[in-house]
Design a protein around this motif. Structure first.
Motif, PDB file in Angstrom:
ATOM      1  N   GLU A   5       0.831  -1.202   0.000  1.00 58.79           N
ATOM      2  CA  GLU A   5       0.000   0.000   0.000  1.00 58.79           C
ATOM      3  C   GLU A   5       0.870   1.258   0.000  1.00 58.79           C
ATOM      4  OE1 GLU A   5      -3.317   0.342  -0.352  1.00 58.79           O
ATOM      5  OE2 GLU A   5      -3.291  -1.822  -0.724  1.00 58.79           O
ATOM      6  N   ASP A   6       2.015   1.181   0.680  1.00 60.55           N
ATOM      7  CA  ASP A   6       2.935   2.324   0.697  1.00 60.55           C
ATOM      8  C   ASP A   6       3.511   2.562  -0.693  1.00 60.55           C
ATOM      9  OD1 ASP A   6       2.717   2.905   3.466  1.00 60.55           O
ATOM     10  OD2 ASP A   6       4.039   1.221   3.907  1.00 60.55           O
ATOM     11  N   GLU A   7       3.879   1.476  -1.372  1.00 60.69           N
ATOM     12  CA  GLU A   7       4.416   1.603  -2.723  1.00 60.69           C
ATOM     13  C   GLU A   7       3.364   2.199  -3.656  1.00 60.69           C
ATOM     14  OE1 GLU A   7       6.578  -1.088  -6.203  1.00 60.69           O
ATOM     15  OE2 GLU A   7       6.043  -1.997  -4.270  1.00 60.69           O
ATOM     16  N   LEU A   8       2.141   1.725  -3.532  1.00 61.35           N
ATOM     17  CA  LEU A   8       1.055   2.245  -4.363  1.00 61.35           C
ATOM     18  C   LEU A   8       0.837   3.730  -4.104  1.00 61.35           C
ATOM     19  CD1 LEU A   8      -1.121   1.459  -6.429  1.00 61.35           C
ATOM     20  CD2 LEU A   8      -2.648   0.959  -4.516  1.00 61.35           C
ATOM     21  N   TYR A   9       0.881   4.116  -2.821  1.00 60.75           N
ATOM     22  CA  TYR A   9       0.698   5.521  -2.448  1.00 60.75           C
ATOM     23  C   TYR A   9       1.784   6.398  -3.072  1.00 60.75           C
ATOM     24  CZ  TYR A   9       0.368   9.680   0.500  1.00 60.75           C
ATOM     25  OH  TYR A   9       0.262  10.981   0.947  1.00 60.75           O
ATOM     26  N   ALA A  10       3.030   5.914  -3.010  1.00 58.94           N
ATOM     27  CA  ALA A  10       4.158   6.674  -3.558  1.00 58.94           C
ATOM     28  C   ALA A  10       4.030   6.830  -5.067  1.00 58.94           C
ATOM     29  CB  ALA A  10       5.474   5.981  -3.211  1.00 58.94           C
ATOM     30  N   LEU A  11       3.668   5.763  -5.756  1.00 61.45           N
ATOM     31  CA  LEU A  11       3.533   5.827  -7.211  1.00 61.45           C
ATOM     32  C   LEU A  11       2.370   6.726  -7.615  1.00 61.45           C
ATOM     33  CD1 LEU A  11       4.222   2.076  -8.089  1.00 61.45           C
ATOM     34  CD2 LEU A  11       5.778   4.012  -8.349  1.00 61.45           C
ATOM     35  N   ASN A  12       1.293   6.676  -6.869  1.00 63.51           N
ATOM     36  CA  ASN A  12       0.149   7.546  -7.161  1.00 63.51           C
ATOM     37  C   ASN A  12       0.475   9.011  -6.884  1.00 63.51           C
ATOM     38  OD1 ASN A  12      -1.644   5.595  -8.067  1.00 63.51           O
ATOM     39  ND2 ASN A  12      -2.441   5.150  -6.028  1.00 63.51           N
ATOM     40  N   ALA A  13       1.468   9.251  -6.026  1.00 58.84           N
ATOM     41  CA  ALA A  13       1.892  10.623  -5.730  1.00 58.84           C
ATOM     42  C   ALA A  13       2.776  11.190  -6.835  1.00 58.84           C
ATOM     43  CB  ALA A  13       2.636  10.667  -4.398  1.00 58.84           C
ATOM     44  N   GLY A  14       3.139  10.333  -7.798  1.00 59.05           N
ATOM     45  CA  GLY A  14       3.930  10.814  -8.927  1.00 59.05           C
ATOM     46  C   GLY A  14       5.313  10.217  -9.049  1.00 59.05           C
ATOM     47  N   ALA A  15       5.737   9.401  -8.074  1.00 61.00           N
ATOM     48  CA  ALA A  15       7.075   8.803  -8.144  1.00 61.00           C
ATOM     49  C   ALA A  15       7.193   7.904  -9.372  1.00 61.00           C
ATOM     50  CB  ALA A  15       7.364   8.004  -6.871  1.00 61.00           C
ATOM     51  N   ASP A  16       8.337   7.972 -10.040  1.00 57.44           N
ATOM     52  CA  ASP A  16       8.573   7.141 -11.221  1.00 57.44           C
ATOM     53  C   ASP A  16       9.135   5.782 -10.851  1.00 57.44           C
ATOM     54  OD1 ASP A  16       8.147   9.179 -13.532  1.00 57.44           O
ATOM     55  OD2 ASP A  16       9.468  10.228 -12.129  1.00 57.44           O
TER      56      ASP A  16
END
Length: 216
Positions: free
Chosen positions: A84-95
């Motif tokens: 869920e943390d990884e998903l949150y980071a990617l949804n925040a714009g992280a490549d």
């Protein structure tokens, strides 16, 4: 290539800096989120590598701010292991998202892949030497100015995507430049005269795009 390394552990920051400098990157460092944003706005950053858990502003907050104003690549480092943390980071714009602990060599490879970084890039009959900051056409040095080279470099990094005049001003002239956006048009015209009219396409009311090509 300019890499921004933001990490609040001094030893880790030192280790990462050493690896990236050895690989030819120009390294800029920050010890917290606020300093990371200051460095981003003061320098042309090609990729930002941000620790999630930093003081003042965390890596995700810094990532969101960077992505609001640019297409700079962002890679987040974190000890968080929940999907869920990884998903949150990617949804925040992280490549990209790398979990700690990691091998710095692996991080370096991932950063290079994000940038699609080759020392020399071919665009039809053009050869763009990223290290020497020179451009050649049919083997002849085009004597490109610094601004012309930086424009070409940014267009290459965003090949196939429309970049606005504002984005080009911010990335090539700097965020503190308050000149007319027509400055970009003038430099694009001069660049076209050197590389050929057909490579850079104008999208009226939107910006410019370097049409797709094949790296060799």
């Amino acid at each position: 290539m300019n890499v921004l390394l933001a990490e609040d552990e001094p030893l880790m920051l030192q280790i990462l800096s050493s690896y990236f400098m050895k690989d030819g990157f120009n390294v800029l460092t920050a010890g917290d989120g606020e300093q990371a944003l200051e460095m981003f706005y003061e320098h042309q950053i090609d990729i930002a590598i941000l620790d999630w858990m930093m003081p003042k502003l965390n890596g995700v907050e810094v990532c969101k701010e960077i992505k609001k104003v640019s297409r700079t690549k962002v890679l987040l480092l974190t000890a968080k292991g929940d999907p869920e943390d990884e998903l949150y980071a990617l949804n925040a714009g992280a490549d990209e998202y790398v979990r700690k602990p990691f091998d710095p060599r692996v991080l370096l490879v991932r950063a290079r892949k994000l940038l699609n970084w080759a020392a020399q890039v071919r665009v039809g009959d053009l050869l763009v030497d990223m290290d020497a900051q020179k451009m050649y056409r049919d083997g002849k040095d085009l004597q490109a100015t610094s601004k012309e080279f930086q424009l070409m470099k940014y267009l290459i990094q965003n090949k196939g995507q429309i970049v606005t005049r504002k984005m080009l001003l911010d990335q090539v002239w700097g965020f503190d430049y308050f000149g007319d956006e027509r400055t970009v048009d003038t430099h694009i015209r001069r660049l076209r005269e050197k590389i050929g009219e057909h490579w850079i396409r104008t999208y009226r009311g939107m910006g410019y795009c370097l049409e797709d090509y094949t790296n060799e």
